[in-house]
Design a protein around this motif. Structure first.
Motif, PDB file in Angstrom:
ATOM      1  N   SER A  43      36.780   2.891  82.388  1.00 41.56           N
ATOM      2  CA  SER A  43      36.365   4.045  82.601  1.00 41.56           C
ATOM      3  C   SER A  43      38.094   4.837  82.851  1.00 41.56           C
ATOM      4  N   ILE A  44      38.783   3.994  83.645  1.00 44.58           N
ATOM      5  CA  ILE A  44      40.472   4.496  83.277  1.00 44.58           C
ATOM      6  C   ILE A  44      41.308   5.310  81.553  1.00 44.58           C
ATOM      7  N   LEU A  45      40.608   3.957  80.786  1.00 48.13           N
ATOM      8  CA  LEU A  45      41.302   4.157  79.661  1.00 48.13           C
ATOM      9  C   LEU A  45      40.486   5.432  79.013  1.00 48.13           C
ATOM     10  N   ALA A  46      39.180   5.271  79.433  1.00 47.53           N
ATOM     11  CA  ALA A  46      38.218   6.876  78.305  1.00 47.53           C
ATOM     12  C   ALA A  46      39.112   7.642  79.350  1.00 47.53           C
ATOM     13  N   ASN A  47      39.700   8.421  80.401  1.00 46.36           N
ATOM     14  CA  ASN A  47      40.349   9.025  80.469  1.00 46.36           C
ATOM     15  C   ASN A  47      41.803   9.140  79.739  1.00 46.36           C
ATOM     16  N   VAL A  48      42.720   8.181  80.359  1.00 47.36           N
ATOM     17  CA  VAL A  48      43.810   8.216  79.835  1.00 47.36           C
ATOM     18  C   VAL A  48      44.285   8.433  78.137  1.00 47.36           C
ATOM     19  N   LEU A  49      42.986   8.178  76.804  1.00 49.65           N
ATOM     20  CA  LEU A  49      42.414   8.158  75.878  1.00 49.65           C
ATOM     21  C   LEU A  49      42.566   9.599  75.281  1.00 49.65           C
ATOM     22  N   GLN A  50      41.521  10.401  76.055  1.00 50.44           N
ATOM     23  CA  GLN A  50      41.535  11.307  75.991  1.00 50.44           C
ATOM     24  C   GLN A  50      42.149  12.534  76.123  1.00 50.44           C
ATOM     25  N   HIS A  51      42.870  12.787  76.995  1.00 53.15           N
ATOM     26  CA  HIS A  51      44.343  13.736  77.466  1.00 53.15           C
ATOM     27  C   HIS A  51      45.478  13.502  77.389  1.00 53.15           C
ATOM     28  N   SER A  52      45.822  12.598  76.422  1.00 51.30           N
ATOM     29  CA  SER A  52      47.187  12.143  76.142  1.00 51.30           C
ATOM     30  C   SER A  52      46.891  11.012  75.194  1.00 51.30           C
ATOM     31  N   ASN A  53      48.301  11.337  74.158  1.00 49.61           N
ATOM     32  CA  ASN A  53      48.427  10.323  72.757  1.00 49.61           C
ATOM     33  C   ASN A  53      49.792  10.482  72.071  1.00 49.61           C
ATOM     34  N   GLU A  54      50.326   9.526  71.878  1.00 47.11           N
ATOM     35  CA  GLU A  54      51.858   9.482  70.868  1.00 47.11           C
ATOM     36  C   GLU A  54      52.371  11.259  70.259  1.00 47.11           C
ATOM     37  N   VAL A  55      51.313  11.510  69.347  1.00 52.68           N
ATOM     38  CA  VAL A  55      51.400  13.195  68.811  1.00 52.68           C
ATOM     39  C   VAL A  55      51.427  14.143  69.240  1.00 52.68           C
TER      40      VAL A  55
END
Length: 424
Positions: A43-55
């Motif tokens: 559940s934390i991971l889903a939030n982390v990937l949704q709101h920010s990435n390298e690009v």
């Protein structure tokens, strides 16, 4: 409904080619076994990937590129079904067949690749500030259940009736398990999700299945999955207590009853049980609603629901604290009527019609088509909605009575106001 193309071991692409929509909808579902630890981390991971990435390291930057792609929507959520935990990337974008500009679909797929494969890392871990922020967001989400006393009472009953069982594990995990998640542990969970999880990829729109499968291979390069780790058992154990009374600072009492049934999702009587639930308490014409809420005027709400993955049926009612015993008695009386086959033609006909209408309404949206197919594809090869509708049509009152007889009441949980309030 969907054409399935296998692109790697444990990775399937399902495409519904249709002119029904001017958009193309994607869902990438990563499925793993359900545990408190995994539900919390994922559940934390889903939030982390949704709101920010390298690009696009900020939510604002990602929002801007989505706007440039003709208002494409993208979100990641986590859920559970049976003994599986599912992280889903959902995307809806315009079909560039209707645009003067070409290549929009490829740009969207490339963005999906970035979101999944290019996380925002710092010194080999997720950026610490983002990790902490999204961890707190999940904790707040879990804590918010306490403010919704109906959801809280249901969760308390499940914790007491089936501790540690997949049925009682919340899709966001628990506060304790979320608190225990480390940045290192989250990165390992991310790698497990990307490398080992079973993946179901859905696309709905005016697109060719072979084209979508080709794009998925080109952009994502998913490798063969190892054999899935054995999921936890969903066998139901008898609760230690058959009745539990607890108190909170609240006015309306919450009555929750848990029944077990041997009829689960994979049972041939599954459609019968769906109708049994509908007749008992699933709709406004159902016995519980008509006889307890309308005739007796003693419930703020009352309904039943069927959790087919586990073989559980729940009855929920909002009542005054002093009416618990009477409410339980009335619920069991209505269940007894169903067991005896005392079901009117109107009750049966309306239940069949409403189930069919709900299914058809869900199919009016691309997301609904994906969810329905993902939920029901295990029932039969090449699932079509008419399969279920024909099953419902064939169910008789006697079938429903037999299904009701298989139910056993295992726990009654009542969340009341403070003790001194109930004695006024």
């Amino acid at each position: 409904m969907f054409q399935t193309i296998n692109i790697a071991k444990g990775v399937d692409v399902h495409v519904h080619e249709t002119t029904q929509f001017k958009t193309v909808n994607f869902s990438l579902k990563f499925k793993d076994k359900l545990t408190e630890e995994k539900a919390s981390a994922r559940s934390i991971l889903a939030n982390v990937l949704q709101h920010s990435n390298e690009v696009y390291p900020s939510h604002t930057a990602l929002r801007m590129v989505l706007d440039d792609l003709y208002g494409t929507s993208l979100y990641i959520d986590s859920s559970k079904r049976g003994n599986e935990h599912i992280v889903t990337l959902n995307v809806e974008t315009v079909n560039d067949e209707y645009l003067s500009e070409e290549g929009v679909l490829e740009k969207v797929l490339n963005l999906m690749y970035i979101v999944l494969f290019k996380p925002n890392l710092e010194n080999g871990l997720f950026k610490e500030s983002i990790f902490k922020r999204e961890k707190e967001a999940i904790k707040h989400r879990i804590e918010s259940i306490f403010d919704d006393k109906t959801r809280y009472a249901q969760q308390r009953m499940m914790d007491l009736a089936l501790p540690g069982h997949p049925a009682s594990i919340p899709s966001n995990g628990t506060l304790e398990a979320v608190e225990a998640v480390t940045n290192e542990g989250l990165l390992q969970e991310y790698r497990t999700m990307m490398e080992d999880n079973e993946i179901e990829i859905y696309a709905v729109g005016d697109v060719k299945p072979e084209m979508i499968a080709g794009y998925v291979k080109e952009f994502f390069h998913f490798k063969d999955r190892v054999e899935a780790i054995k999921a936890p058992s969903t066998e139901l154990a008898k609760p230690e207590q058959s009745r539990v009374l607890e108190y909170e600072d609240m006015k309306q009492g919450k009555l929750h009853m848990a029944f077990y049934t041997p009829i689960t999702f994979t049972d041939e009587k599954f459609p019968v049980m769906q109708l049994m639930n509908g007749v008992l308490g699933g709709y406004a014409h159902s016995k519980l609603f008509v006889n307890i809420r309308e005739k007796e005027s003693m419930a703020y709400y009352v309904s039943s629901s069927y959790s087919s993955q586990f073989g559980l049926l729940f009855v929920l009612a909002g009542i005054d604290a002093k009416l618990e015993e009477k409410a339980v008695k009335l619920v069991l009386e209505q269940l007894e009527e169903v067991k005896k086959g005392n079901i009117s033609d109107v009750e049966l006909g309306q239940t069949k019609a409403l189930l069919a209408n709900q299914l058809r309404e869900a199919l009016d949206s691309a997301r609904g088509q994906i969810d329905i197919y993902d939920q029901y594809m295990e029932l039969t090869e090449a699932f079509e909605p008419d399969y279920l509708i024909s099953k419902w049509k064939a169910v008789t009152k006697e079938d429903i009575a037999d299904a009701a007889k298989a139910l056993s009441l295992e726990m009654t949980y009542f969340l009341s106001g403070k003790e001194d309030d109930s004695d006024e």
